[in-house]
Motif scaffolding. Structure first.
Motif, short mmCIF file in Angstrom:
data_model
loop_
_atom_site.label_atom_id
_atom_site.label_comp_id
_atom_site.label_asym_id
_atom_site.label_seq_id
_atom_site.Cartn_x
_atom_site.Cartn_y
_atom_site.Cartn_z
N ASN A 236 3.84 10.37 -4.60
CA ASN A 236 4.60 10.97 -3.51
C ASN A 236 3.86 12.24 -3.08
OD1 ASN A 236 6.53 11.80 -1.68
ND2 ASN A 236 7.99 12.50 -3.21
N PHE A 237 3.14 12.16 -1.97
CA PHE A 237 2.39 13.30 -1.43
C PHE A 237 3.08 13.77 -0.15
CE2 PHE A 237 -0.71 10.51 -3.54
CZ PHE A 237 -1.21 11.38 -4.50
N GLU A 238 3.29 15.08 -0.04
CA GLU A 238 3.97 15.59 1.14
C GLU A 238 3.40 16.95 1.51
OE1 GLU A 238 8.49 16.02 3.00
OE2 GLU A 238 8.20 15.42 0.91
N ALA A 239 3.28 17.20 2.82
CA ALA A 239 2.82 18.49 3.32
C ALA A 239 3.56 18.79 4.61
CB ALA A 239 1.31 18.48 3.56
N TRP B 51 3.94 27.17 5.12
CA TRP B 51 3.51 25.81 4.78
C TRP B 51 3.93 25.45 3.35
CZ3 TRP B 51 0.09 25.07 0.69
CH2 TRP B 51 -0.51 26.24 0.19
N THR B 52 3.85 24.17 3.07
CA THR B 52 4.06 23.66 1.71
C THR B 52 3.23 22.40 1.51
OG1 THR B 52 5.71 22.94 0.08
CG2 THR B 52 6.04 22.22 2.32
N ALA B 53 2.84 22.15 0.26
CA ALA B 53 2.13 20.93 -0.10
C ALA B 53 2.57 20.52 -1.50
CB ALA B 53 0.62 21.13 -0.05
N ALA C 87 0.81 -1.22 0.00
CA ALA C 87 0.00 0.00 0.00
C ALA C 87 0.84 1.27 0.00
CB ALA C 87 -0.94 0.01 1.21
N GLY C 88 2.09 1.20 0.37
CA GLY C 88 2.92 2.39 0.37
C GLY C 88 3.64 2.61 1.68
N ASN C 89 4.13 3.81 1.87
CA ASN C 89 4.93 4.16 3.03
C ASN C 89 4.46 5.50 3.57
OD1 ASN C 89 7.36 2.07 2.52
ND2 ASN C 89 6.85 3.09 0.60
N LEU C 90 4.48 5.64 4.89
CA LEU C 90 4.04 6.87 5.53
C LEU C 90 5.15 7.40 6.42
CD1 LEU C 90 1.71 8.86 6.03
CD2 LEU C 90 0.98 7.38 7.92
N ASP C 91 5.60 8.64 6.13
CA ASP C 91 6.63 9.31 6.93
C ASP C 91 5.99 10.40 7.78
OD1 ASP C 91 8.19 7.77 5.29
OD2 ASP C 91 9.34 9.42 4.42
N PHE C 92 6.45 10.50 9.04
CA PHE C 92 6.10 11.63 9.90
C PHE C 92 7.39 12.25 10.41
CE2 PHE C 92 2.07 9.26 10.42
CZ PHE C 92 1.17 10.29 10.16
N TYR C 93 7.42 13.59 10.52
CA TYR C 93 8.64 14.20 11.01
C TYR C 93 8.38 15.50 11.75
CZ TYR C 93 8.24 16.59 6.44
OH TYR C 93 7.79 17.28 5.35
N ASP D 38 3.52 21.73 -6.88
CA ASP D 38 3.95 22.20 -5.57
C ASP D 38 3.36 23.55 -5.26
OD1 ASP D 38 6.39 20.28 -4.74
OD2 ASP D 38 6.54 20.69 -6.87
N TYR D 39 2.97 23.72 -4.00
CA TYR D 39 2.62 25.02 -3.45
C TYR D 39 3.53 25.28 -2.26
CZ TYR D 39 -1.69 25.43 -6.17
OH TYR D 39 -2.60 25.54 -7.19
N ILE D 40 4.24 26.42 -2.27
CA ILE D 40 5.20 26.74 -1.22
C ILE D 40 4.99 28.20 -0.84
CG2 ILE D 40 7.63 26.72 -0.54
CD1 ILE D 40 8.12 24.83 -2.95
N SER D 41 4.67 28.46 0.41
CA SER D 41 4.21 29.78 0.81
C SER D 41 5.31 30.83 0.78
CB SER D 41 3.61 29.72 2.22
OG SER D 41 4.60 29.44 3.19
N GLY D 42 4.89 32.08 0.56
CA GLY D 42 5.75 33.25 0.63
C GLY D 42 5.16 34.28 1.58
N ASP D 43 5.88 35.34 1.83
CA ASP D 43 5.45 36.35 2.78
C ASP D 43 4.25 37.13 2.24
OD1 ASP D 43 5.85 37.52 5.31
OD2 ASP D 43 6.72 39.29 4.36
N ASN D 44 3.27 37.39 3.12
CA ASN D 44 2.03 38.03 2.69
C ASN D 44 2.07 39.55 2.71
OD1 ASN D 44 0.77 35.56 2.33
ND2 ASN D 44 -0.05 35.51 4.41
N LYS D 45 2.84 40.11 3.65
CA LYS D 45 2.83 41.57 3.81
C LYS D 45 4.23 42.04 4.16
CE LYS D 45 0.51 45.33 6.28
NZ LYS D 45 -0.50 45.67 7.32
#
Length: 421
Positions: A238-241, A256-258, A195-201, A280-287
């Motif tokens: 390969n899903f990562e958040a 955050w990133t996803a 079924a796959g592999n699950l990583d937590f960190y 990929d979505y990788i956050s940047g500064d808002n203000k």
């Protein structure tokens, strides 16, 4: 090697130091040479134009095993850069240094599980290299100094570590230790058969002078993340958040990133081709200027996460990345990629692959950064020698065209030969 024919190579890889075989020594090494030809590395902003140079890396290691409980591993490294117009980058040159020097103590080990403590200078590499990687692509592999406790069973693995990072200088034995813990964390993997592999960190870093478009300040950042993945024949994914919080100067961090990477590997077809799509979505500064920080920090990322020589790093980014691989023979693998890049936030800039700020962006309302086209070939002559060659063309987008008065597309070509034993 102890049970095989005693050739010269086998004597290098296995040298018994006790009659009963409980104490033995193994030697190994690598020689790597890479030619790089870069046109408009910074899209014409610095006026460098054509830049070609040679990278070399050499290493030797010795691995001493004393019974089933103790192992001592040491490795010396020499890395050189020659011909680059603007001098070596931090990833290019370190004329002589100790890359690894650690001791493993095995508390217990059987067919079902093991527990091991590693103390000293060592390399870390976790997951897909998104946050913690040895950076095999650049000339200098990354190392840390500290302690790591490792538990492993047939379906569950977990590491806990506390580390110090060095400041890398280009001379011989002149790298400077931070002399304080600036990286710590826990990384685990759970295997689900079929079924796959699950990583937590969980990861933590401390930097006394971290630079983002928001400013320069002391950074204490914590990362919580998870990754679900499966490679092999058929469907691959390969899903990562990851979520980040902490303090940046007197302000707060919230980033955050996803990422999603899905594909299919045609194992039953000649060449075993695979097709993949990454997003990929990788956050940047808002203000800008409010003291708080929403810019994601990739920590110690894999240098080639978005291509083998990316000009865009995993910060303030939205990307769409289709790619395909095919085995042209049992020794030759071809890969082709296209990477479309946008800024996630219009109030933040573009960063280098290491996460260092490259081009401020708050003054521009344009989002599209550019498109990278890549092709590469990997030829494995035998188990000792590999040859890699590739090319990358980067076509600038509206954001770069808006900020650079005379923007130029980038072209990167490289060829690398590595010999390992």
């Amino acid at each position: 090697m102890k049970d095989s024919t005693r050739t010269l190579f086998n004597r290098i890889k296995y040298l018994p130091l006790a009659n009963n075989g409980t104490v033995y020594l193994s030697f190994g090494g690598e020689a790597r040479m890479e030619y790089v030809d870069f046109q408009n590395e910074d899209w014409g902003r610095l006026g460098i134009g054509h830049n070609n140079f040679l990278l070399q890396r050499y290493s030797l290691h010795a691995d001493l095993n004393i019974g089933e409980r103790i192992r001592v591993f040491t490795q010396i490294r020499s890395a050189w850069e020659g011909g680059r117009k603007n001098g070596p980058r931090p990833i290019d040159e370190d004329k002589l240094n100790i890359q690894n020097l650690f001791v493993d103590f095995t508390a217990f080990k059987n067919t079902a599980q093991s527990l091991k403590l590693r103390i000293g200078r060592q390399e870390l590499d976790y997951g897909s290299g998104r946050l913690i990687s040895v950076r095999e692509g650049p000339n200098l592999r990354l190392y840390f100094t500290g302690g790591k406790l490792m538990y492993a069973s047939s379906k569950f693995f977990i590491d806990a570590f506390v580390m110090m990072a060095d400041t890398i200088n280009t001379g011989a034995f002149d790298n400077k230790s931070s002399k304080e813990i600036n990286l710590w964390g826990v990384y685990s993997k759970l295997i689900f058969p079929e079924a796959g592999n699950l990583d937590f960190y969980y990861l933590g870093i401390r930097r006394n002078a971290a630079l983002f478009e928001e400013g320069l300040a002391r950074e204490i950042r914590y990362t919580l993340g998870a990754r679900y993945w499966k490679y092999g024949g058929g469907f691959i994914y390969n899903f990562e958040a990851a979520y980040q919080f902490g303090k940046f100067g007197q302000g707060n961090i919230l980033a955050w990133t996803a990422s999603a990477d899905i594909g299919y590997s045609f194992e039953g077809i000649k060449g075993k081709p695979s097709i993949n799509l990454r997003h990929d979505y990788i956050s940047g500064d808002n203000k800008a200027g409010d003291g708080n920080l929403q810019t994601f920090n990739p920590l110690y990322p894999k240098g080639g996460y978005f291509g083998f020589s990316p000009q865009i790093g995993p910060v303030n980014l939205i990307d769409l990345h289709p790619y395909t691989t095919v085995s042209l023979s049992n020794k030759l693998v071809f890969q082709a990629d296209v990477v479309f890049n946008w800024r996630y936030s219009l109030k933040d800039g573009v960063y280098r692959p290491s996460g260092i700020l490259n081009l401020k962006g708050a003054s521009s309302a344009k989002r599209y950064i550019g498109t990278a086209y890549l092709v590469s070939l990997n030829y494995t002559i035998n188990k000792f020698i590999t040859i890699n060659t590739g090319a990358q063309y980067f076509r600038t987008g509206s954001f770069i065209d808006d900020l650079i008065s005379d923007p130029k597309d980038g072209l990167f070509i490289n060829s690398r030969v590595a010999v390992k034993f």
